[in-house]
Design an enzyme around this catalytic site. Structure first.
Site, PDB file in Angstrom:
ATOM      1  N   LYS A   1       0.836  -1.205   0.000  1.00 45.81           N
ATOM      2  CA  LYS A   1       0.000   0.000   0.000  1.00 45.81           C
ATOM      3  C   LYS A   1       0.874   1.261   0.000  1.00 45.81           C
ATOM      4  O   LYS A   1       0.673   2.178  -0.793  1.00 45.81           O
ATOM      5  CB  LYS A   1      -0.929   0.002   1.221  1.00 45.81           C
ATOM      6  CG  LYS A   1      -1.939   1.131   1.196  1.00 45.81           C
ATOM      7  CD  LYS A   1      -2.499   1.449   2.557  1.00 45.81           C
ATOM      8  CE  LYS A   1      -1.548   2.332   3.320  1.00 45.81           C
ATOM      9  NZ  LYS A   1      -2.017   2.748   4.633  1.00 45.81           N
TER      10      LYS A   1
ATOM     11  N   ASP B   1      -6.334   1.195   0.903  1.00 38.90           N
ATOM     12  CA  ASP B   1      -6.360   1.388   2.354  1.00 38.90           C
ATOM     13  C   ASP B   1      -7.744   0.967   2.857  1.00 38.90           C
ATOM     14  O   ASP B   1      -8.554   0.430   2.098  1.00 38.90           O
ATOM     15  CB  ASP B   1      -6.004   2.837   2.729  1.00 38.90           C
ATOM     16  CG  ASP B   1      -7.154   3.791   2.430  1.00 38.90           C
ATOM     17  OD1 ASP B   1      -8.110   3.399   1.716  1.00 38.90           O
ATOM     18  OD2 ASP B   1      -7.115   4.923   2.930  1.00 38.90           O
TER      19      ASP B   1
END
Ligand code: SF4
Length: 219
Positions: free
Chosen positions: A120, A138
């Site tokens: 991420k 996220d």
């Protein structure tokens, strides 16, 4: 998902969140990398409260690399997991200086070898610094993806990312990532989403019934 639904999602996001971007405060590439590492399991707002102090106290990458661990910990102690994150900041700074001439690398496989950097974080860095089409998944992007029927509720983060990449054109990835984050952060909350007036109710897998507030245009 058919094309009409995808276009409806994009139109809605463009209408409500036309000009959105990264909300983390930073001036230099490595500052963003550190800010994203700090943002794990905490809000951008909390990170923005400590990073100006951190980067003022230690204005160069070299200063962070040589900073006493306790001094970094003290500045970031309001953030969750601050001890681990302080170690990551110091180690990251040393590695960037010794192995990358002080520059943030763009290669995903290299980025994810850095302390505290997962897929991420690597995706955020690649999109924000290098303008490489990436969708960082996220908590908000993950929730929105299944509420809007793009992924399934139990899909892994990597499967969710693949499904988002397949569903939308590459030139929309970066903007879409920011738009989904803003939609999730300011309207389509995890517990009490502001569904009244949401034009995506017909697509949504989890529209909430007992709603009081109208949806807010935060653009
Ligand atoms: Fe989110 Fe509610 Fe809209 Fe569904 S209907 S996308 S839960 S705001």
């Amino acid at each position: 998902m058919d094309l009409n639904k995808k276009n409806k999602i994009l139109r809605y996001l463009d209408q409500h969140f036309p000009n959105v971007g990264c909300e983390l405060w930073y001036r230099k590439d490595y500052e963003l990398l550190i800010a994203v590492v700090l943002s794990a399991q905490t809000t951008d707002q909390s990170v923005n409260r400590v990073t100006p102090i951190l980067f003022k106290t230690f204005p160069r990458l070299e200063d962070l690399a040589h900073a006493p661990l306790q001094s970094i910990e003290k500045i970031i102690q309001s953030i969750g997991l601050f001890r681990t994150k302080a170690k990551h900041i110091k180690a990251l700074s040393n590695i960037l200086i010794k192995e990358f001439n002080g520059k943030v690398p763009s290669d995903k496989s290299v980025l994810t070898l850095l302390p505290g950097v997962g897929v991420k974080t690597a995706n955020v860095i690649r999109a924000e610094i290098f303008n490489i089409p990436e969708i960082a998944v996220d908590t908000h992007v993950y929730r929105l993806a299944w509420r809007l029927g793009i992924s399934k509720k139990n899909d892994s983060v990597s499967v969710t990312e693949k499904k988002l990449r397949k569903a939308f054109p590459e030139n929309r990835y970066i903007k879409l990532h920011h738009q989904l984050i803003h939609f999730g952060r300011y309207a389509c909350h995890a517990k009490k989403p502001q569904c009244q007036g949401c034009a995506l109710q017909s697509i949504c897998k989890e529209p909430h019934k007992n709603l009081e507030k109208p949806i807010i245009n935060r653009s």
